[in-house]
Design an enzyme around this catalytic site. Structure first.
Site, PDB file in Angstrom:
ATOM      1  N   CYS A   1       0.820  -1.229   0.000  1.00  0.00           N
ATOM      2  CA  CYS A   1       0.000   0.000   0.000  1.00  0.00           C
ATOM      3  C   CYS A   1       0.848   1.271   0.000  1.00  0.00           C
ATOM      4  O   CYS A   1       0.541   2.233  -0.702  1.00  0.00           O
ATOM      5  CB  CYS A   1      -0.946  -0.014   1.191  1.00  0.00           C
ATOM      6  SG  CYS A   1      -0.169  -0.606   2.698  1.00  0.00           S
TER       7      CYS A   1
ATOM      8  N   HIS B   1      -3.203   6.055   4.652  1.00  0.00           N
ATOM      9  CA  HIS B   1      -1.777   6.231   4.951  1.00  0.00           C
ATOM     10  C   HIS B   1      -1.345   7.618   4.463  1.00  0.00           C
ATOM     11  O   HIS B   1      -1.794   8.084   3.417  1.00  0.00           O
ATOM     12  CB  HIS B   1      -0.928   5.208   4.189  1.00  0.00           C
ATOM     13  CG  HIS B   1      -1.042   3.798   4.673  1.00  0.00           C
ATOM     14  ND1 HIS B   1      -1.741   3.413   5.795  1.00  0.00           N
ATOM     15  CD2 HIS B   1      -0.499   2.656   4.158  1.00  0.00           C
ATOM     16  CE1 HIS B   1      -1.631   2.102   5.949  1.00  0.00           C
ATOM     17  NE2 HIS B   1      -0.895   1.617   4.973  1.00  0.00           N
TER      18      HIS B   1
END
Ligand code: A2P
Length: 340
Positions: A132, A245
């Site tokens: 990710c 994130h």
């Protein structure tokens, strides 16, 4: 009528699997039969997708010759065992785990960056979805890389707990609630308390002192950019955020690029939204801007005051969507449109 496909979702009851189901519905992926798969404990549960209820089946008993595409998000050891079985049965596997990412004969794909690599799926019938943190970093950096070249990337990540699965989401919320009520907490998923804390450690430590999460960003950037000379210096940190994130990125470019030029390039880049007003709140944050969104958000674009060919930016994206489920489905869409 356009062609429809039989699709297996391995880890359908997990954090990424559930998002895959909702994105398949949102994007109207051409599904004939859907097979949600999980552990024997979940067999018999129902999931909803595209207006139908589908029964979760035990992965261990599933016959992969029934499907053309399999999306795997149940962890590395599950992919290690079952992805080759599925591939052998004729199913093209799109794997969300780190297990196959470094294999030379397995494509590692971010559609905005290297969609052409999907063609290599025929070697093993497996395509890997990158980590990710790598995905969002490269979506933001590829347009700059193409324009002026990048020699070195310094990056610190601020990673949400959902990246560690549902148990980690529960750990953060439970610890937070208990601490606010003056109760003792359990520490199970992470090595230290995550509520009201920050942990500079993701995945296992390597001999060079970096963690595996950090080294994934190095290995995967070089593979996806097809550039072994690009230098990456990451620090990966877990923060008490549920979804999304964030990354503070500093790049050293081959040719100088101004903040204005970089902003213009990023404003027309695929999969990128620039939010960069130099005022209170004029930037992207994981909770308010990125959660449940497809794009990668870029903010705080500014020239490095300490180095002439340096540029800073703040990059935020939904780790479960673009960082996993959406990227997988984008790969699958190209696969079925161009190759199957
Ligand atoms: P289950 O819910 O039956 O345990 P998360 O990343 O959110 O923790 O989710 C992990 C996913 O992987 C879940 O769907 C989980 O199913 C699945 N999974 C875990 N272990 C196995 C296993 N041994 N066989 C099949 N699926 C598994």
């Amino acid at each position: 009528m356009s062609k429809k496909f039989d699709v297996a979702i391995v880890g359908a009851t997990g954090a990424v699997g559930e998002t895959i189901l909702s994105i398949l519905e949102q994007r109207n992926f051409p599904i004939n039969n859907l097979y949600p798969l999980a552990s024997a404990n979940s067999a018999g549960k129902k999931v909803l997708c595209q207006g139908k209820s589908w029964t979760v089946q035990d992965l261990d008993k599933f016959d992969f010759s029934k499907v053309q595409v399999g999306m795997f998000s149940a962890g590395g050891s599950i992919s290690e065992k079952y992805a080759p079985i599925a591939a052998e049965a004729g199913c093209v596997v799109i794997d969300n785990t780190a297990h196959f990412r470094r294999d030379k004969d397995i494509p590692l794909v971010v559609p905005e960056v290297n969609a052409h690599a999907i063609a290599g799926y025929t070697k093993r019938n497996i395509i890997s979805n990158p980590n990710c943190s790598t995905i969002q970093m490269l979506v933001a950096l590829k347009p700059i890389y193409d324009a002026v070249g990048i020699e070195r990337i310094n990056v610190a990540t601020y990673q949400a707990v959902s990246g560690s699965g549902k148990e980690a989401i529960t750990e953060l919320t439970t610890q937070t609630a208990k601490l606010l009520n003056g109760q003792d907490i359990d520490i199970d998923v992470y090595p230290k308390q995550i509520a009201f804390n920050v942990i500079p450690h993701i995945d296992v430590f390597q001999e060079n002192g970096y963690t595996k999460e950090e080294m994934k960003m190095v290995w995967e950037t070089q593979k996806i950019f097809e550039d072994e000379s690009i230098l990456v210096n990451p620090t990966a940190v877990r923060v008490p955020v549920l979804y999304g994130h964030s990354e503070a990125i500093n790049i050293e470019t081959k040719k100088k690029i101004t903040a204005k030029e970089a902003t213009e390039i990023l404003m027309s880049a695929n999969g990128v939204t620039v939010i960069d007003r130099r005022e209170n709140g004029g930037y992207a944050t994981p909770f308010a801007e990125a959660t449940n969104k497809d794009d990668t958000f870029v903010s705080r674009i500014r020239e490095d005051i300490s180095y002439d060919k340096g540029l800073n930016m703040w990059v935020v994206s939904d780790n479960i969507r673009k960082g996993a489920a959406l990227n997988t489905i984008q790969i699958a869409e190209i696969l079925i449109q161009e190759y199957l």
